[in-house]
Design a protein around this motif. Structure first.
Motif, PDB file in Angstrom:
ATOM      1  N   UNK A   1       6.757  -3.308  -0.478  1.00 31.24           N
ATOM      2  CA  UNK A   1       8.165  -3.047  -0.201  1.00 31.24           C
ATOM      3  C   UNK A   1       8.299  -2.509   1.224  1.00 31.24           C
ATOM      4  N   UNK A   2       9.508  -2.500   1.728  1.00 28.52           N
ATOM      5  CA  UNK A   2       9.813  -1.971   3.052  1.00 28.52           C
ATOM      6  C   UNK A   2      10.384  -0.568   2.909  1.00 28.52           C
ATOM      7  N   UNK A   3       9.806   0.368   3.644  1.00 28.53           N
ATOM      8  CA  UNK A   3      10.261   1.752   3.563  1.00 28.53           C
ATOM      9  C   UNK A   3      11.709   1.850   4.041  1.00 28.53           C
ATOM     10  N   UNK A   4      12.582   2.532   3.288  1.00 24.15           N
ATOM     11  CA  UNK A   4      14.000   2.549   3.671  1.00 24.15           C
ATOM     12  C   UNK A   4      14.301   3.297   4.961  1.00 24.15           C
ATOM     13  N   UNK A   5      13.449   4.219   5.369  1.00 19.00           N
ATOM     14  CA  UNK A   5      13.704   5.006   6.579  1.00 19.00           C
ATOM     15  C   UNK A   5      12.852   4.528   7.736  1.00 19.00           C
ATOM     16  N   UNK A   6      11.544   4.471   7.516  1.00 15.88           N
ATOM     17  CA  UNK A   6      10.638   4.092   8.603  1.00 15.88           C
ATOM     18  C   UNK A   6      10.601   2.591   8.855  1.00 15.88           C
ATOM     19  N   UNK A   7      11.082   1.809   7.889  1.00 18.26           N
ATOM     20  CA  UNK A   7      11.159   0.353   8.020  1.00 18.26           C
ATOM     21  C   UNK A   7       9.790  -0.307   8.217  1.00 18.26           C
ATOM     22  N   UNK A   8       8.758   0.329   7.767  1.00 14.67           N
ATOM     23  CA  UNK A   8       7.440  -0.288   7.820  1.00 14.67           C
ATOM     24  C   UNK A   8       7.048  -0.791   6.438  1.00 14.67           C
ATOM     25  N   UNK A   9       6.048  -1.673   6.400  1.00 17.31           N
ATOM     26  CA  UNK A   9       5.628  -2.294   5.154  1.00 17.31           C
ATOM     27  C   UNK A   9       4.713  -1.341   4.386  1.00 17.31           C
ATOM     28  N   UNK A  10       5.056  -1.066   3.140  1.00 14.61           N
ATOM     29  CA  UNK A  10       4.285  -0.155   2.307  1.00 14.61           C
ATOM     30  C   UNK A  10       3.884  -0.863   1.018  1.00 14.61           C
ATOM     31  N   UNK A  11       2.939  -0.275   0.324  1.00 11.10           N
ATOM     32  CA  UNK A  11       2.483  -0.832  -0.955  1.00 11.10           C
ATOM     33  C   UNK A  11       2.277   0.291  -1.952  1.00 11.10           C
ATOM     34  N   UNK A  12       2.387  -0.031  -3.204  1.00  9.36           N
ATOM     35  CA  UNK A  12       2.173   0.904  -4.293  1.00  9.36           C
ATOM     36  C   UNK A  12       1.625   0.122  -5.488  1.00  9.36           C
ATOM     37  N   UNK A  13       1.131   0.871  -6.459  1.00 13.10           N
ATOM     38  CA  UNK A  13       0.573   0.233  -7.648  1.00 13.10           C
ATOM     39  C   UNK A  13       1.690  -0.097  -8.631  1.00 13.10           C
ATOM     40  N   UNK A  14       1.508  -1.187  -9.335  1.00 14.90           N
ATOM     41  CA  UNK A  14       2.511  -1.620 -10.303  1.00 14.90           C
ATOM     42  C   UNK A  14       2.536  -0.665 -11.496  1.00 14.90           C
ATOM     43  N   UNK A  15       3.664  -0.642 -12.193  1.00 15.39           N
ATOM     44  CA  UNK A  15       3.794   0.217 -13.362  1.00 15.39           C
ATOM     45  C   UNK A  15       2.811  -0.181 -14.461  1.00 15.39           C
ATOM     46  N   UNK A  16       2.503  -1.467 -14.526  1.00 15.37           N
ATOM     47  CA  UNK A  16       1.548  -1.933 -15.539  1.00 15.37           C
ATOM     48  C   UNK A  16       0.163  -1.369 -15.282  1.00 15.37           C
TER      49      UNK A  16
END
Length: 386
Positions: free
Chosen positions: A109-124
């Motif tokens: 996803x794109x960070x709403x403030x810094x506008x850089x590309x970020x990643x996170x683990x899925x809920x599954x």
């Protein structure tokens, strides 16, 4: 009368260069090297175990990334930062392509403030990680029994706490097992010195090894004589294993050879000093068999196994000892370290008697192997050019 013979220079040069007594270029016959590394490379491969090791290696890498991300104070992790962890976790491909191959694990996803590309683990995936932690907590008494048996196999009733921490995943121990298990059960365990765990409750009745259950079933179900099964181990040779002449007779003799069981460590030195080297080595095989039987997935890295050599009184070379018995153990060379499996516990790459912790980890592995199939991703990944 002196007769001069004209010998061609080419022939003279050839005779000098390739003469039998020319010490400079004489090729001597060398005995072929029969080292453990040579036997490891020339043995019969088991593709199912090697494939499983490659898959587990990928899962461990993903869990290591999750550990690094969870240690951050910030609520987000940029893809650029993840790329800096490549050498730490052993990632040998680009971070962008790795994330693209596992959309069921990562969300970009794109960070709403810094506008850089970020990643996170899925809920599954986060749900499975939480489920594993819950199952480990619920299996606390099973982990206590495993730890107790490990200490009973030690010649002094003590084990190094750091060595236990290295194999915590293999034995289903929590990361904080010192506080959650050792300090919680002072009537059974205690910490002596800064890094030593000691067994307080010394039971007079020694537990039965896992292989003894198999011997009992062989004795009852197959009507084999006690002489044949009393000291035997289950043997399963890999596909393509070449049985040399006289090997069956040697194996039959070894199966009947008496040995000291794993939970009798005090008498091990007596066997070795009395000339029973073969019995001493068979006792080491019994300890390795029991050690692997106590693990959650019946496998362990040989490097981590070597931390217990002195405590279990095993002076033999572990790799050579494991290679001597290909019908009991299998060593996989996939990955940076060697992984040893207990053959009898597996069939077609799956555990025959699964436990709750193994089942959760198998769910994680299946989720990792899904990769891009059956996924609908809204976020494009063209920006992942790392």
């Amino acid at each position: 009368m002196l007769v001069l013979l004209r010998i061609p220079f080419a022939f003279l040069n050839e005779s000098i260069s390739f003469g039998h007594f020319n010490c400079y270029i004489q090729k001597r016959w060398k005995k072929p090297v029969n080292s453990a590394q040579t036997r490891l490379e020339n043995r019969a491969r088991d593709l199912q175990f090697d494939k499983l090791v490659r898959q587990i290696k990928k899962l461990k890498l993903i869990l290591r990334l999750h550990e690094l991300m969870s240690q951050r104070r910030a609520s987000h992790t940029s893809v650029q930062l993840v790329s800096r962890w490549s050498n730490v976790v052993g990632l040998n491909v680009g971070v962008g392509s790795f994330i693209q191959k596992h959309p069921r694990i990562f969300e970009v996803y794109t960070h709403p403030v810094k506008r850089n590309l970020c990643c996170r683990y899925s809920q599954e995936m986060l749900g499975l990680i939480a489920e594993e932690a819950m199952v480990i907590r619920e299996s606390e008494m099973v982990a206590v029994q495993r730890l107790k048996k490990l200490l009973m196999m030690s010649r002094t009733g003590r084990l190094n706490a750091h060595a236990l921490w290295l194999v915590r995943t293999e034995f289903g121990l929590p990361d904080n097992f010192r506080a959650s298990i050792i300090n919680k059960y002072p009537e059974t365990f205690r910490l002596v010195l800064p890094d030593t765990v000691e067994l307080v409750d010394q039971d007079d009745s020694l537990p039965a090894a896992e292989v003894e259950k198999w011997r009992e079933s062989e004795y009852k179900e197959k009507w084999l004589s006690e002489y044949e099964t009393r000291y035997a181990f289950p043997i399963q040779f890999p596909t393509g294993f070449k049985i040399e002449k006289g090997y069956r007779e040697k194996l039959k003799t070894w199966q009947r050879l008496p040995y000291l069981k794993p939970y009798n460590p005090s008498e091990a030195n007596c066997i070795r000093t009395s000339g029973g080297i073969e019995r001493f080595e068979k006792r080491a095989v019994g300890i390795l068999h029991e050690f692997l039987s106590l693990t959650v997935e019946n496998m362990v890295d040989i490097e981590r196994l070597s931390h217990f050599r002195r405590d279990f009184n095993m002076t033999a070379n572990l790799r050579e000892l494991l290679l001597k018995h290909p019908g009991i153990f299998y060593i996989s060379t996939k990955g940076k370290s060697l992984t040893v499996f207990l053959r009898e516990k597996y069939a077609k790459g799956c555990l025959l008697e699964p436990n709750p912790v193994y089942l959760v980890r198998r769910k994680m592995l299946d989720l990792v192997l899904l990769q891009c199939r059956f996924t609908n991703r809204e976020q494009p990944l063209e920006e992942l050019n790392l």
